[in-house]
Design a protein around this motif. Structure first.
Motif, PDB file in Angstrom:
ATOM      1  N   GLY A  66      -0.812   0.656  -4.995  1.00 48.37           N
ATOM      2  CA  GLY A  66      -0.427  -0.710  -4.686  1.00 48.37           C
ATOM      3  C   GLY A  66      -1.614  -1.554  -5.119  1.00 48.37           C
ATOM      4  N   VAL A  67      -1.380  -2.622  -5.866  1.00 46.70           N
ATOM      5  CA  VAL A  67      -2.446  -3.260  -6.635  1.00 46.70           C
ATOM      6  C   VAL A  67      -3.667  -3.613  -5.798  1.00 46.70           C
ATOM      7  CG1 VAL A  67      -3.030  -5.210  -8.107  1.00 46.70           C
ATOM      8  CG2 VAL A  67      -0.808  -4.113  -8.333  1.00 46.70           C
ATOM      9  N   ARG A  68      -3.474  -4.324  -4.710  1.00 48.24           N
ATOM     10  CA  ARG A  68      -4.631  -4.763  -3.918  1.00 48.24           C
ATOM     11  C   ARG A  68      -5.428  -3.588  -3.400  1.00 48.24           C
ATOM     12  NH1 ARG A  68      -3.811  -7.333   1.967  1.00 48.24           N
ATOM     13  NH2 ARG A  68      -5.738  -6.525   2.844  1.00 48.24           N
ATOM     14  N   TRP A  69      -4.723  -2.564  -2.930  1.00 45.64           N
ATOM     15  CA  TRP A  69      -5.404  -1.406  -2.347  1.00 45.64           C
ATOM     16  C   TRP A  69      -6.055  -0.563  -3.435  1.00 45.64           C
ATOM     17  CZ3 TRP A  69      -1.526  -4.049  -0.233  1.00 45.64           C
ATOM     18  CH2 TRP A  69      -1.646  -4.392   1.117  1.00 45.64           C
ATOM     19  N   ALA A  70      -5.441  -0.488  -4.601  1.00 43.94           N
ATOM     20  CA  ALA A  70      -6.053   0.240  -5.713  1.00 43.94           C
ATOM     21  C   ALA A  70      -7.317  -0.466  -6.197  1.00 43.94           C
ATOM     22  CB  ALA A  70      -5.055   0.387  -6.855  1.00 43.94           C
ATOM     23  N   ILE A  71      -7.305  -1.800  -6.183  1.00 40.69           N
ATOM     24  CA  ILE A  71      -8.505  -2.547  -6.558  1.00 40.69           C
ATOM     25  C   ILE A  71      -9.642  -2.210  -5.604  1.00 40.69           C
ATOM     26  CG2 ILE A  71      -9.520  -4.867  -6.646  1.00 40.69           C
ATOM     27  CD1 ILE A  71      -6.842  -5.860  -7.748  1.00 40.69           C
ATOM     28  N   GLU A  72      -9.345  -2.101  -4.327  1.00 42.55           N
ATOM     29  CA  GLU A  72     -10.385  -1.726  -3.368  1.00 42.55           C
ATOM     30  C   GLU A  72     -10.935  -0.339  -3.680  1.00 42.55           C
ATOM     31  OE1 GLU A  72      -9.200  -2.191   0.661  1.00 42.55           O
ATOM     32  OE2 GLU A  72      -8.914  -4.361   0.497  1.00 42.55           O
ATOM     33  N   GLU A  73     -10.047   0.597  -4.081  1.00 48.86           N
ATOM     34  CA  GLU A  73     -10.508   1.935  -4.439  1.00 48.86           C
ATOM     35  C   GLU A  73     -11.401   1.885  -5.680  1.00 48.86           C
ATOM     36  OE1 GLU A  73      -9.960   4.632  -2.743  1.00 48.86           O
ATOM     37  OE2 GLU A  73      -8.207   4.229  -1.487  1.00 48.86           O
ATOM     38  N   MET A  74     -11.137   0.928  -6.594  1.00 45.71           N
ATOM     39  CA  MET A  74     -11.858   0.848  -7.857  1.00 45.71           C
ATOM     40  C   MET A  74     -13.068  -0.069  -7.812  1.00 45.71           C
ATOM     41  SD  MET A  74      -8.658   0.769 -10.539  1.00 45.71           S
ATOM     42  CE  MET A  74      -7.548   2.173 -10.676  1.00 45.71           C
ATOM     43  N   PRO A  78       0.848  -1.199   0.000  1.00 50.50           N
ATOM     44  CA  PRO A  78       0.000   0.000   0.000  1.00 50.50           C
ATOM     45  C   PRO A  78       0.878   1.242   0.000  1.00 50.50           C
ATOM     46  CG  PRO A  78       0.013  -1.005   2.179  1.00 50.50           C
ATOM     47  CD  PRO A  78       0.737  -1.942   1.267  1.00 50.50           C
ATOM     48  N   TYR A  79       0.572   2.175  -0.882  1.00 49.14           N
ATOM     49  CA  TYR A  79       1.438   3.334  -1.063  1.00 49.14           C
ATOM     50  C   TYR A  79       0.585   4.587  -1.180  1.00 49.14           C
ATOM     51  CZ  TYR A  79       4.711   6.569  -3.268  1.00 49.14           C
ATOM     52  OH  TYR A  79       5.473   7.658  -3.568  1.00 49.14           O
ATOM     53  N   GLY A  80       0.907   5.564  -0.361  1.00 50.32           N
ATOM     54  CA  GLY A  80       0.202   6.841  -0.388  1.00 50.32           C
ATOM     55  C   GLY A  80       0.558   7.631   0.843  1.00 50.32           C
ATOM     56  N   GLY A  81       0.012   8.830   0.938  1.00 53.78           N
ATOM     57  CA  GLY A  81       0.406   9.705   2.033  1.00 53.78           C
ATOM     58  C   GLY A  81      -0.755  10.371   2.728  1.00 53.78           C
ATOM     59  N   VAL A  82      -0.389  11.257   3.651  1.00 52.24           N
ATOM     60  CA  VAL A  82      -1.358  12.027   4.418  1.00 52.24           C
ATOM     61  C   VAL A  82      -1.048  13.510   4.223  1.00 52.24           C
ATOM     62  CG1 VAL A  82      -1.671  10.189   6.121  1.00 52.24           C
ATOM     63  CG2 VAL A  82       0.087  11.922   6.507  1.00 52.24           C
ATOM     64  N   LYS A  83      -1.857  14.344   4.816  1.00 49.22           N
ATOM     65  CA  LYS A  83      -1.736  15.785   4.664  1.00 49.22           C
ATOM     66  C   LYS A  83      -1.758  16.132   3.170  1.00 49.22           C
ATOM     67  CE  LYS A  83       1.849  16.139   7.640  1.00 49.22           C
ATOM     68  NZ  LYS A  83       2.817  16.735   8.606  1.00 49.22           N
ATOM     69  N   ASP A  84      -0.857  16.971   2.696  1.00 47.15           N
ATOM     70  CA  ASP A  84      -0.889  17.361   1.292  1.00 47.15           C
ATOM     71  C   ASP A  84      -0.320  16.309   0.346  1.00 47.15           C
ATOM     72  OD1 ASP A  84      -2.211  19.711   1.506  1.00 47.15           O
ATOM     73  OD2 ASP A  84      -0.525  21.016   1.014  1.00 47.15           O
ATOM     74  N   SER A  85       0.088  15.167   0.889  1.00 45.15           N
ATOM     75  CA  SER A  85       0.683  14.127   0.057  1.00 45.15           C
ATOM     76  C   SER A  85      -0.335  13.180  -0.558  1.00 45.15           C
ATOM     77  CB  SER A  85       1.720  13.325   0.849  1.00 45.15           C
ATOM     78  OG  SER A  85       2.890  14.079   1.035  1.00 45.15           O
TER      79      SER A  85
END
Length: 488
Positions: free
Chosen positions: A469-477, A456-463
């Protein structure tokens, strides 16, 4: 897909290359030579792409998991077969050193392979509902379904890998995609689009459209048939898109000014510590200066415990001075050009501003066209652009600290929060950092530039917002839908 000086390549829509329309020049970051021209899609083209994407939803959603897996495996196999072709495209368009470009292709291959595995793991959950009197025999089933058409917007710095991070999970989830690649690097995205369609993904379910920025913003704001906007790029543009996207889902993978903490306990004896600091300096140099620092997790701020500050600083200076700058097509090159001369102007101005404000130039600061020397500054502070903003260039700040808690506070004193590197052997400090640092990931024993694509790849605040990350992106989609069964 052609890329020859004067040759015009069309955008990809419904499996066809469309060359009618205004052409945009694509130039080499290395020598500004003309690489080729690409047709710019219009709003009318974009609306047509969305219409086809909407029409294809039933088909992509109905694709069995084995078929999605097969398509993704075939894409990975094609990338393996064409590895050098794609690496050379990345070198030409993005100015990325060829060794680094080959690594990018390998990462894209891993992304599609991972997506092929996740496609068959996408399942559901049975939930008992006979929890109160009168609900005997009642139970529920939760399953994830594709959200629908996705607008994917990608940057120049990883023109294959970051496109893969949009398209691979979309295919695994069953979502059609309208892809808008960066104007500096359209040819790599168009070449990947051809590979994907050849692997069997429905033609109407993928469009690769070089679009003007204002037309992309219009598409995000006005086209309600799009269900998700997935954007990777600058914070200012990303949050602006989110504000204009209405009720659409939005995922944002934005910038940062990634920090690293180096504590004196990283190795035990003086001899071991000297060797350890040299190894850390090597990793920092690669993380800060490789690909001219053009990564959102490039090492930008390094906080070093004062007792080892000078030793580490000069080891970093020594390593930076040896880094090879030049033509990205040369095998020995570690640092190529920044993407545009205007970016070199900006980085140079920010460094000058910091020095005039009291920062000390320890190494570098010079420039040869669009190639900047690896630059090390100290004595920087909040209020300087090099400290507060994302440099996106081969510049690193090295500052001392006295107490570990002070270092944590220095990391958090930023509007960004993507990843942080941490060098300490103390489990208590590791867990304190994990708990206290306002970032998406803490990388122990390495720089914040480290990333493995399935994570899983991503940030908080302005990031940013959401995770890739494939599994987590699938959940978003995808979205969960519940089926409730009574008396059966």
């Amino acid at each position: 897909m052609k890329m020859r000086p004067g040759t015009q390549t069309g955008f990809l829509l419904c499996g066809k290359e469309w060359t009618d329309g205004e052409a945009m020049e694509v130039r080499s970051p290395w020598d500004q030579g003309l690489l080729g021209k690409v047709t710019v899609a219009t709003r009318k083209d974009a609306r047509e792409a969305v219409t086809h994407a909407v029409a294809s939803v039933r088909r992509t959603r109905a694709l069995p998991r084995w078929k999605r897996k097969e398509i993704l495996e075939d894409i990975a196999a094609a990338l393996i077969e064409q590895k050098e072709r794609f690496a050379q495209l990345i070198v030409a368009e993005a100015g990325k050193p060829v060794r680094t470009a080959r690594i990018e292709v390998e990462r894209a291959i891993l992304t599609f392979k991972t997506a092929s595995e996740e496609a068959i793991r996408l399942g559901g959950e049975s939930i008992p509902l006979d929890l109160t009197e009168g609900n005997e025999g009642r139970w529920g089933l939760v399953q994830r379904f594709p959200v629908g058409p996705v607008l994917a917007i990608t940057p120049f710095n990883f023109p294959l890998m970051l496109v893969a991070h949009k398209l691979a999970p979309a295919i695994a989830a069953g979502c059609p995609v309208v892809l808008k690649p960066a104007p500096q690097t359209p040819f790599t995205a168009l070449a990947l689009g051809e590979v994907i369609l050849k692997a069997g993904w429905p033609e109407e379910a993928l469009a690769v459209l070089p679009l003007a920025n204002e037309d992309t913003a219009w598409l995000a704001e006005r086209e309600d048939r799009l269900k998700l906007v997935s954007f990777t790029g600058s914070a200012a543009v990303g949050w602006g898109l989110k504000a204009r996207s209405g009720r659409k889902r939005v995922t944002l993978e934005l910038g940062g000014n990634a920090a690293l903490i180096l504590h004196s306990d990283w190795r035990g004896s003086d001899v071991d510590q000297s060797q350890a600091l040299e190894a850390v300096a090597n990793r920092v140099a690669i993380g800060a200066f490789g690909y001219a620092g053009q990564s959102c997790i490039s090492v930008q701020r390094v906080f070093v415990e004062r007792t080892i500050f000078q030793t580490f600083l000069w080891k970093l200076v020594e390593r930076a001075a040896k880094m090879v700058r030049g033509n990205p097509a040369d095998e020995a090159t570690e640092i190529g050009p920044v993407i545009r001369p205007a970016d070199a102007d900006r980085i140079e101005a920010w460094v000058k501003e910091a020095i005039e404000g009291g920062a000390k130039l320890v190494e570098g600061g010079g420039r040869d066209g669009s190639i900047l020397q690896p630059t090390i500054l100290t004595g920087t502070r909040s209020g300087m652009k090099v400290y507060d903003e994302e440099i996106f260039g081969p510049v690193v700040l090295v500052e001392p600290y006295d107490y570990f808690e002070e270092a944590l506070a220095m990391v958090n004193r930023s509007r960004y929060g993507l990843q942080t590197g941490l060098y300490t052997r103390d489990a208590g400090r590791i867990m304190t950092a994990f708990r206290e640092l306002e970032v998406g990931a803490v990388i122990v024993g390495d720089t914040p530039t480290w990333r493995l694509d399935p994570m899983p790849y991503g940030g908080v605040k302005d990031s940013g917002l959401g995770r890739e990350g494939v599994r987590w992106a699938i959940e978003e989609m995808t979205e969960p839908r519940m089926l409730v069964m009574a008396g059966m």
